[in-house]
Design a protein around this motif. Structure first.
Motif, mmCIF file in Angstrom:
data_model
loop_
_atom_site.group_PDB
_atom_site.id
_atom_site.type_symbol
_atom_site.label_atom_id
_atom_site.label_comp_id
_atom_site.label_asym_id
_atom_site.label_seq_id
_atom_site.Cartn_x
_atom_site.Cartn_y
_atom_site.Cartn_z
ATOM 1 N N VAL A 1 0.845 -1.194 0.000
ATOM 2 C CA VAL A 1 0.000 0.000 0.000
ATOM 3 C C VAL A 1 0.883 1.248 0.000
ATOM 4 O O VAL A 1 0.852 2.042 -0.934
ATOM 5 N N LYS A 2 1.673 1.403 1.029
ATOM 6 C CA LYS A 2 2.539 2.577 1.132
ATOM 7 C C LYS A 2 3.782 2.429 0.257
ATOM 8 O O LYS A 2 4.248 3.380 -0.344
ATOM 9 N N ALA A 3 4.330 1.231 0.243
ATOM 10 C CA ALA A 3 5.512 0.925 -0.568
ATOM 11 C C ALA A 3 5.340 -0.494 -1.108
ATOM 12 O O ALA A 3 4.428 -1.211 -0.707
ATOM 13 N N PHE A 4 6.236 -0.900 -1.986
ATOM 14 C CA PHE A 4 6.096 -2.239 -2.569
ATOM 15 C C PHE A 4 6.019 -3.300 -1.477
ATOM 16 O O PHE A 4 6.601 -3.161 -0.413
ATOM 17 N N GLU A 5 5.271 -4.349 -1.765
ATOM 18 C CA GLU A 5 5.099 -5.427 -0.792
ATOM 19 C C GLU A 5 6.383 -6.244 -0.696
ATOM 20 O O GLU A 5 7.005 -6.560 -1.716
ATOM 21 N N ALA A 6 6.770 -6.594 0.509
ATOM 22 C CA ALA A 6 7.993 -7.361 0.730
ATOM 23 C C ALA A 6 7.879 -8.773 0.148
ATOM 24 O O ALA A 6 8.825 -9.273 -0.464
ATOM 25 N N LYS A 7 6.719 -9.399 0.314
ATOM 26 C CA LYS A 7 6.525 -10.746 -0.215
ATOM 27 C C LYS A 7 6.615 -10.723 -1.737
ATOM 28 O O LYS A 7 6.071 -9.846 -2.380
ATOM 29 N N ALA A 8 7.305 -11.692 -2.276
ATOM 30 C CA ALA A 8 7.459 -11.869 -3.726
ATOM 31 C C ALA A 8 8.282 -10.758 -4.376
ATOM 32 O O ALA A 8 8.292 -10.633 -5.592
ATOM 33 N N ASN A 9 8.936 -9.929 -3.595
ATOM 34 C CA ASN A 9 9.806 -8.887 -4.129
ATOM 35 C C ASN A 9 11.177 -8.945 -3.472
ATOM 36 O O ASN A 9 11.797 -7.905 -3.223
ATOM 37 N N CYS A 10 11.640 -10.143 -3.193
ATOM 38 C CA CYS A 10 12.897 -10.331 -2.458
ATOM 39 C C CYS A 10 14.052 -9.540 -3.073
ATOM 40 O O CYS A 10 14.829 -8.908 -2.356
ATOM 41 N N GLN A 11 14.168 -9.583 -4.405
ATOM 42 C CA GLN A 11 15.286 -8.959 -5.102
ATOM 43 C C GLN A 11 15.300 -7.440 -4.984
ATOM 44 O O GLN A 11 16.316 -6.812 -5.248
#
Length: 107
Positions: free
Chosen positions: A89-99
């Protein structure tokens, strides 16, 4: 004049050995992750935040010093620590964005 005063104050804190938060032009590295080094870009986060106290509270990063708060992916996925903003919501989601945060170790 105001910039000079701020520079003097910051220089005094740095030279006194007190730990400061990541300054706007600095990058710190967290190297303890098996998923790879995480680079925390101070300029990027300072632009997104409304001030230091948005992240540095009693419940989230209370001390402005690297290594004083244990950061785990479980905490982040639960919406704590980095996950308070990195929730999609505020920033990209941590899950599935490890890189986006983790730099895989060189082979």
């Amino acid at each position: 004049m105001r910039r000079m005063i701020i520079l003097v104050v910051v220089t005094t804190f740095i030279s006194s050995g007190l730990a400061l938060a990541v300054q706007g032009d600095k990058v710190i590295e967290f190297k303890n992750s098996s998923m790879g080094t995480v680079k925390f870009d101070g300029a990027l986060h300072n632009k997104a935040a409304t001030g230091c106290k948005e992240c540095h509270t009693d419940g989230m990063f209370p001390k402005m010093k690297q290594g004083t708060t244990k950061i785990t992916m479980e905490e982040i996925y639960a919406g704590k620590l980095c996950g308070a903003c990195h929730n999609g919501v505020k920033a990209f989601e941590a899950k599935a964005n490890c890189q986006r945060c983790h730099i895989p170790p060189s082979k």
